[in-house]
Structures are given as C-alpha cells and as structure tokens.
Design a protein around this motif. Structure first.
Motif, PDB file in Angstrom:
ATOM      1  N   GLN A  83       0.771  -1.105   0.191  1.00 16.00           N
ATOM      2  CA  GLN A  83      -0.101   0.188   0.043  1.00 16.00           C
ATOM      3  C   GLN A  83       0.916   1.108   0.086  1.00 16.00           C
ATOM      4  OE1 GLN A  83      -2.956   0.411   2.867  1.00 16.00           O
ATOM      5  NE2 GLN A  83      -4.248  -1.684   2.443  1.00 16.00           N
ATOM      6  N   GLY A  84       1.676   1.171   0.908  1.00 20.77           N
ATOM      7  CA  GLY A  84       2.795   2.475   0.908  1.00 20.77           C
ATOM      8  C   GLY A  84       3.320   2.724  -0.219  1.00 20.77           C
ATOM      9  N   MET A  85       3.993   1.660  -1.241  1.00 21.29           N
ATOM     10  CA  MET A  85       4.529   1.886  -2.565  1.00 21.29           C
ATOM     11  C   MET A  85       3.755   2.430  -3.400  1.00 21.29           C
ATOM     12  SD  MET A  85       7.199   1.668  -3.908  1.00 21.29           S
ATOM     13  CE  MET A  85       8.449   0.198  -2.951  1.00 21.29           C
ATOM     14  N   TRP A  86       2.540   1.903  -3.490  1.00 22.84           N
ATOM     15  CA  TRP A  86       1.437   2.473  -4.514  1.00 22.84           C
ATOM     16  C   TRP A  86       1.362   3.952  -4.228  1.00 22.84           C
ATOM     17  CZ3 TRP A  86       0.556   0.233  -8.946  1.00 22.84           C
ATOM     18  CH2 TRP A  86       0.747  -1.061  -9.216  1.00 22.84           C
ATOM     19  N   ARG A  87       0.873   4.379  -3.141  1.00 23.78           N
ATOM     20  CA  ARG A  87       0.842   5.758  -2.710  1.00 23.78           C
ATOM     21  C   ARG A  87       1.948   6.643  -3.140  1.00 23.78           C
ATOM     22  NH1 ARG A  87       2.418   9.214   0.248  1.00 23.78           N
ATOM     23  NH2 ARG A  87       3.715   7.722   1.213  1.00 23.78           N
ATOM     24  N   TRP A  88       3.096   6.175  -2.659  1.00 26.19           N
ATOM     25  CA  TRP A  88       4.322   6.684  -2.943  1.00 26.19           C
ATOM     26  C   TRP A  88       4.573   6.871  -4.383  1.00 26.19           C
ATOM     27  CZ3 TRP A  88       9.089   5.038  -5.045  1.00 26.19           C
ATOM     28  CH2 TRP A  88      10.329   5.800  -4.781  1.00 26.19           C
ATOM     29  N   SER A  89       4.422   5.910  -5.247  1.00 21.45           N
ATOM     30  CA  SER A  89       4.795   6.082  -6.626  1.00 21.45           C
ATOM     31  C   SER A  89       3.758   7.284  -7.322  1.00 21.45           C
ATOM     32  CB  SER A  89       4.388   4.660  -7.335  1.00 21.45           C
ATOM     33  OG  SER A  89       5.188   3.982  -6.621  1.00 21.45           O
ATOM     34  N   LEU A  90       2.273   7.242  -6.518  1.00 19.82           N
ATOM     35  CA  LEU A  90       1.737   8.270  -7.179  1.00 19.82           C
ATOM     36  C   LEU A  90       1.913   9.645  -6.705  1.00 19.82           C
ATOM     37  CD1 LEU A  90      -1.544   9.015  -8.310  1.00 19.82           C
ATOM     38  CD2 LEU A  90      -2.366   8.775  -5.894  1.00 19.82           C
ATOM     39  N   HIS A  91       2.396   9.883  -5.520  1.00 20.25           N
ATOM     40  CA  HIS A  91       2.626  11.079  -5.038  1.00 20.25           C
ATOM     41  C   HIS A  91       4.266  11.659  -5.936  1.00 20.25           C
ATOM     42  CE1 HIS A  91       0.336  12.115  -1.879  1.00 20.25           C
ATOM     43  NE2 HIS A  91       0.405  11.213  -1.466  1.00 20.25           N
ATOM     44  N   LYS A  92       4.911  10.752  -6.403  1.00 20.45           N
ATOM     45  CA  LYS A  92       6.349  10.903  -7.175  1.00 20.45           C
ATOM     46  C   LYS A  92       5.938  11.313  -8.280  1.00 20.45           C
ATOM     47  CE  LYS A  92       9.349  10.619  -4.131  1.00 20.45           C
ATOM     48  NZ  LYS A  92      10.237  11.812  -3.606  1.00 20.45           N
ATOM     49  N   LYS A  93       4.849  10.864  -9.097  1.00 20.84           N
ATOM     50  CA  LYS A  93       4.304  11.434 -10.334  1.00 20.84           C
ATOM     51  C   LYS A  93       4.030  12.886 -10.413  1.00 20.84           C
ATOM     52  CE  LYS A  93       2.683   6.900 -12.141  1.00 20.84           C
ATOM     53  NZ  LYS A  93       1.336   6.308 -12.690  1.00 20.84           N
ATOM     54  N   VAL A  94       3.564  13.142  -9.291  1.00 20.73           N
ATOM     55  CA  VAL A  94       3.300  14.481  -9.265  1.00 20.73           C
ATOM     56  C   VAL A  94       4.386  15.574  -8.747  1.00 20.73           C
ATOM     57  CG1 VAL A  94       1.759  16.334  -8.159  1.00 20.73           C
ATOM     58  CG2 VAL A  94       0.994  14.315  -8.707  1.00 20.73           C
ATOM     59  N   ASP A  95       5.225  14.951  -8.038  1.00 18.09           N
ATOM     60  CA  ASP A  95       6.597  15.721  -7.836  1.00 18.09           C
ATOM     61  C   ASP A  95       7.344  15.973  -8.960  1.00 18.09           C
ATOM     62  OD1 ASP A  95       5.703  15.671  -5.140  1.00 18.09           O
ATOM     63  OD2 ASP A  95       6.905  14.108  -4.452  1.00 18.09           O
ATOM     64  N   ARG A  96       7.448  14.820  -9.650  1.00 16.18           N
ATOM     65  CA  ARG A  96       8.241  15.061 -11.098  1.00 16.18           C
ATOM     66  C   ARG A  96       7.686  15.913 -12.181  1.00 16.18           C
ATOM     67  NH1 ARG A  96       8.515   9.448 -10.222  1.00 16.18           N
ATOM     68  NH2 ARG A  96      10.561   8.845  -9.055  1.00 16.18           N
ATOM     69  N   ASP A  97       6.304  16.084 -11.916  1.00 17.11           N
ATOM     70  CA  ASP A  97       5.625  16.983 -13.041  1.00 17.11           C
ATOM     71  C   ASP A  97       4.355  17.675 -12.170  1.00 17.11           C
ATOM     72  OD1 ASP A  97       4.652  18.285 -15.071  1.00 17.11           O
ATOM     73  OD2 ASP A  97       3.993  16.356 -16.185  1.00 17.11           O
ATOM     74  N   PRO A  98       4.833  18.747 -11.506  1.00 12.35           N
ATOM     75  CA  PRO A  98       3.707  19.614 -11.015  1.00 12.35           C
ATOM     76  C   PRO A  98       2.651  19.886 -11.630  1.00 12.35           C
ATOM     77  CG  PRO A  98       5.785  20.531 -10.099  1.00 12.35           C
ATOM     78  CD  PRO A  98       6.019  19.430 -11.512  1.00 12.35           C
TER      79      PRO A  98
END
Length: 700
Positions: A32-47
């Motif tokens: 669960q933590g990995m999926w949420r972390w991946s989702l946040h990273k997508k926005v961090d790389r492209d605001p």
C-alpha cells in the motif's frame, strides 16, 4: 503527454491504490505504501499534473461517500490534502467542492468527522491565503526563525540496535543525511518564497525566472525576501477583514523587487511564453535526528536539548520562570526558589492597619525577632493542574476518557515546540517507550518544565522479522523509507490511547525486595521446573505421576461493559498464562486485560491417569496471581528477554495510575481524616494512557 493521457495514467495509479485498500488478503496489502508513494512521485516530477490528480481524487471521494465505502475515505482524504499542500494553480472551484464534501462528512461518526473537520479548517485557511499550508509546514519543520510564526518541530527517530538490523539503520542514516545536505536553510527559504508567490500570483508569476533570481540572491537579501513574504501571509491570515487585493499588492511588490518592474510587468502582460511544465518546488522532509536507544534517560535528554536553543523572541515572564535554567544534559533541573521574608513567628507579623515597612527603614526600628535566608518553594497557582498528556491537537481516544488539562497552561504561555518521537521495532520497543513515557510524566510532576513548552507526539512503525533483505544502501534520488516516515508524521494526527499496566512482583527469597515495573503489550508467565529449596528434600511416592504445571490462585476484577465491579477468585492448575493489554481487533474500544490460561485437565481411564491442556480466556480489569504448590514462576514483559523476572511466587497487575505531583501529595497532610476520605472518594486516580498517533484512530 496529452491531457487525456495524463489523466488516464493518474487514474490507473489511483485505482491501484484503491484496490489495495479494498483488498481483504493481508498479502495484497503489503505494498500500500509503495503505490501511494509512486502516485505522489508522479506529481513531484511533474507539478502540472496536480490539478488533474486533485479532480480524480475528489471524484473518487464523492463516489465513496455516495456508496458509503468508508474504508477508503480517510486514505483518500490524506492523499488529497498532501497533494494540495504542495500544489499551486488549483482552481478555486475545486477547493470549494472539496470543502463542501468535508462539511458533508461531518455527519459521519468518529474518526471520519474529526479528520474531515481538520481538512475543512486547513482548506479554509488555504483558500483565504494561498500558500499558507506549505509555508507554515516548512517554517516549523525546518526551524526557520520567524517572529510571526515561531513554531518549531523536530522528528526524533529512536531505534533499538538489538531489534533493528544494521542494514536498516544504515539505509535510514544514508537517506536522512542525503536529504539534509540538499535542504539547507537557504534552500528552504527559497522554496517558501517561490511557492508563496507562485500560489498567490498564479499564471502572472514567471516561476523559472523567479527561482533563478532567488538562487543568485545572497543570504542577507534572501532572508529579507523570506521575512517579507511570511509577514504578508501571516498578516492576511490573522486579520479576517483584510483585503485580498491588498495582500496581492504586497506580494506583487516583493515579486517586482526580485525580478525588477520591467521583467515582472512583461510576465503579467504575457510578453514571454510560459513554460509547458511549471518548475518543481519540493516539500523538504522534516528535520530528523537519528538515535540508537541505549540509555534509559536518553529520551529525556534529547527533549531537553531540543528546547535548549533560545528563540529569538523574548519569552513571557511566566515562561521565563519555567525555563530550563543552566541545565546540562546529564544534570537535574535547578530548583526554582525565592527568598522568604516571613519568619514564621507570630510576633513578626504586622497588624492589619499597619503600613508595610519601607525598604529604607533602619534595622534598629524592628524590635521583633528576625530570621534571614529562609527558603520558600515556588507554589504554582491553584488553577494550574498537571496536564493529562503532551499531545497538542485533540483527537480520538478510548472510552476510558481523554486526559484533561490540554491547552494553555499559563496565561501567555503556549507550546511553540513539537517533538515527534518515532520508534522503530516491535513490542519490545513499545515497552521501552512506555517506560520512558511514564518516567517523563513522573519527572514532570516534580519539575513541570517541559510540559508548558513542549507538545509531545508519539509514533510507532513496526519492523517485521525477517527484515527487507534487499535494501539499497546507496544514496537514492527518491528515498522511499524517508518519504514513508515523513508522510506518517505529517498525516498521522489521530492518537489512540493505550493503557499502561503496572506489575508488582514478589520473589521466593524473602530477603529480596519486591519489584515494580510496567508493560504495555503483554505479560507472559511460565512455570519453572524448580521449586522452593525447602521442598527439594521431600520424597516422591513411587508410581505417582506428577501433574504438569503449577497450582495457581487467581483473584481478579472482571471487566464488564457496564463498568460494574465483580470480584472473582479461582484456583486452577496451569502450565502458563499470557496477559495481553492490546485489544484483539482494531475496532475494539474496551480497555482491559485479555487473560489466556493454559489449564491442566485431569482424566482417568483404564490405562491410568492422564493429563491434557485447554485454553481458557477471560477479561480482567486487574489481577493477582500466586503459586500455591511452591512452584516458581518466570515473568517476561513485552516479549523482551532483558525484562525477565525469575523465581516469582506472586505478582499483581493493575492499570498504572497517573503520576501525582508533590503538591497534590502534601495537600493531604493539611486535611482532616474526613476531608481526606472525601478527597479520595471524589478524585480517584486516573489511569496513565500513552497516545500513539495513527492515520485514523479507532474506526467505529
């Protein structure tokens, strides 16, 4: 990537998170933590993807509300608020829809209504003054000095070297060091200025040019811009009647002073083409200090060191009186004393109509006996009570009752410091944390120095064995463990209060004094093979099979939902007992001891007498157990072999009471026997509860 492709990719990621949340199989919930972390990273790389992700999360929240899918409401709310804290350029209509949704969620029971209310308050603040949430979070977590927002936070990460492997410790250290080398105070001030101006000015802000200018600015100029932006935001946030136009004008003046009037005007008029992707403004991870927990007093010392650096603001007179005066890490607090001018002799007392003596009066004018140098201990005002806990924001709690006394303790004194203590390990580490917490509370009843200034938040991350064998100890660009810790300490705002139990242990050796200890999770009782020394010479009859276990006498108060008192006394033969203090289920809100007894059952047949075992369980509020046939017991607290007690004949377990201050103890000396009995009847000792912060608290 086109807009439809971006939304489709984000939608797939959100659906993956939802599938994990709805999964019943524990094996499917591990990532669960990995999926949420991946989702946040997508926005961090492209605001630029932030508005699309906010729309998707809002749509899923509205769907979950209509379908009453409560298991996904809290995780979606946390994910949404985390995105909104970092994002800029979110349309106001989205903020309004989210706020309306949170207001509808207030009709749900706890913890949904509590989390929805917290989100609604933060949304209202962010809508009124864009960029406030990000600015305040960075200032507090990075300990940036600001007179208008003087709050400071720190994460203290405690690891037991005997419980956590060196590979995990090494990975944590590397990620923390790598993050802190990048987020210097200058970098954090640049992030605050850039984010606030971009959130307020929107498309009129030339973000890339602004960041280049900030990177080229010297430290003194950067501090000036930072304090100007903070002043503008905090003034707007503190004055409800402030004009939004005046706030934007102040920020535009700062923006023009940075880029120059010509460049700023060109950006407002659209003279330069805006980039397709806005530049990334990272949200720095909080300041984290790493500690190997090897000393019982280590938590106290680290909290004292956190408060030692004086704020640039002058403390109030009441707070100065409570301040740590010349305290070294390994010394006790200096006792606060004042000179007594009262000799205690009735002859020296002035008459009621007498004027007080002037300071310039001669000593020859006094005919009464005098005593100099008397010491009088500081007496706290009668309305100041010891707070029940150090947590700041009210949250969910067990039905045993939330400890009283939160909020402001003295006029003008508030808690500007927040210590977030995070422990990694298992039940053994929780037991160590409970002992440290109890010791802190006992020390505060005598000193009362940390409590007025410090908000103490406790967090716990279990480390399973065997641990992650393939940890990468290189300096990762996207540290996963650090991001998970950061997300937990920021969004885990709902405490669960766990009862701490005290155990009094009596040994077979009468010359050995009894011992008192505490436990939080469980107490395990084993039957020793050895007996009392005097019983070793007793002959055993030939042909008699000795039954296993020991004959025990149990006296306990049965735990009833009605809170009525029912005493039970039984005798049985058992091979072991386990007293568990934690509830069997997350939704169980009844605080009690769950006792499991492995009882010996005798049976007779043609082959002779045989023995079998059966497990009996019951709930108890407190319990006393004694060995009746001279068998000795071994106690293990919180599964910690370092807290093993052998050769035990009797022990008593009861809820640990709240520590009592010296002033409360001495109060009884001045009361009559009848008044003392009235006081004891009216004010029963409250149980000591330790708050552990979670994402949702107790789900009802």
């Amino acid at each position: 990537m086109e807009a439809s492709a971006v939304e489709l990719d984000l939608q797939r990621s959100v659906q993956a998170v939802l599938r994990q949340l709805r999964a019943q199989d524990p094996a499917l919930q591990n990532n669960q933590g990995m999926w949420r972390w991946s989702l946040h990273k997508k926005v961090d790389r492209d605001p630029g993807k932030s508005p699309a992700l906010v729309r998707i999360l809002l749509r899923e929240l509205e769907k979950a509300e209509s379908e009453d899918a409560r298991q996904v409401i809290i995780p979606l709310l946390h994910t949404l608020m985390y995105v909104l804290t970092k994002a800029t350029g979110i349309p106001e209509e989205l903020y309004q829809r989210i706020y309306t949704l949170c207001m509808r969620l207030l009709t749900l029971p706890s913890p949904y209504c509590a989390i929805a209310l917290d989100c609604a308050i933060r949304l209202k603040t962010e809508t009124a003054v864009p960029g406030t949430l990000y600015q305040r979070l960075v200032i507090a977590e990075q300990n940036l000095r600001s007179e208008l927002y003087p709050y400071q936070e720190r994460v203290l990460l405690f690891v037991d070297p005997e419980l956590v492997s060196p590979s995990v410790c090494s990975a944590l250290l590397l990620e923390i060091e790598a993050a802190q080398t990048q987020q210097t105070p200058e970098a954090c001030m640049r992030h605050v200025v850039s984010h606030t101006l971009q959130a307020a000015l929107g498309e009129a802000c030339r973000a890339e040019a602004l960041q280049r200018k900030l990177r080229a600015s010297p430290r003194r100029a950067l501090e000036r811009y930072f304090h100007a932006v903070v002043a503008a935001v905090e003034q707007m946030a503190s004055e409800p009647s402030s004009s939004r136009v005046g706030h934007l004008e102040r920020l535009e003046e700062i923006y023009c002073s940075l880029l120059g009037p010509t460049a700023a005007a060109r950006g407002r008029c659209g003279g330069d083409a805006l980039p397709d992707r806005p530049p990334n403004i990272p949200l720095p991870s909080p300041l984290i200090t790493f500690h190997l927990w090897t000393d019982e007093e280590q938590l106290w010392k680290e909290l004292v060191l956190f408060l030692r650096p004086r704020s640039l603001l002058r403390l109030s007179a009441d707070l100065e009186a409570l301040d740590l005066q010349g305290l070294l890490p390994d010394q006790a607090l200096a006792r606060e004393s004042v000179l007594s001018t009262d000799s205690g002799i009735e002859r020296d007392l002035p008459l009621e109509a007498e004027e007080p003596l002037m300071t310039g009066s001669s000593e020859m004018e006094h005919v009464g006996l005098q005593r100099k140098g008397g010491i009088k201990k500081r007496v706290w005002p009668p309305d100041i009570l010891m707070p029940g806990s150090w947590d700041g924001t009210p949250g969910l709690h067990r039905r045993t009752g939330r400890p009283s006394g939160d909020g402001e303790l003295l006029p003008g004194v508030s808690r500007l410091h927040t210590a977030r203590v995070l422990v990694l390990g298992d039940d053994r580490m929780l037991g160590r944390l409970a002992r440290a917490y109890r010791n802190l509370r006992k020390r505060e009843t005598q000193m009362f120095c940390l409590t007025p200034r410090l908000s103490l938040q406790l967090y716990y991350i279990p480390v399973l064995t065997p641990e992650p064998p393939s940890l990468d100890t290189s300096r990762n660009i996207d540290p996963f463990i650090l991001d998970v810790i950061t997300y937990y300490v920021r969004m885990g705002t709902q405490p669960i209060y766990f009862q701490i139990y005290t155990v009094k242990i009596f040994f077979s050796d009468l010359s050995q004094d009894s011992v008192e200890d505490i436990f939080l999770t469980e107490l395990k009782v084993k039957i020793q093979d050895s007996k009392f020394p005097k019983d070793c010479s007793s002959p055993r009859r030939r042909g008699v099979v000795e039954s296993p276990g020991a004959e025990l006498s149990l006296g306990y108060r049965k735990a009833l939902l009605s809170r009525r008192t029912r005493e039970v006394t039984i005798s049985l033969r058992a091979t072991g007992l386990v007293l568990k203090a934690l509830p069997a289920r997350d939704t169980d809100d009844h605080t009690c001891l769950n006792v499991s007894v492995t009882e010996v059952v005798k049976s007779s047949n043609l082959a002779g007498r045989s023995f079998s075992t059966a497990t009996n369980t019951f709930r108890a509020a407190n319990i006393q157990i004694q060995s009746q046939d001279q068998r000795l017991l071994t106690l293990v607290l919180d599964k910690d072999h370092r807290r093993t007690f052998r050769d035990v004949v009797r022990f008593e377990v009861a809820p640990c009471p709240e520590p009592c201050s010296g002033a409360q103890k001495s109060k009884g000396l001045w009361l009559s026997s009848h008044q003392q009995e009235m006081e004891r009847t009216r004010a029963k000792p409250k149980p000591l509860l330790m708050p552990i912060n979670t994402f949702s608290g107790i789900v009802q």
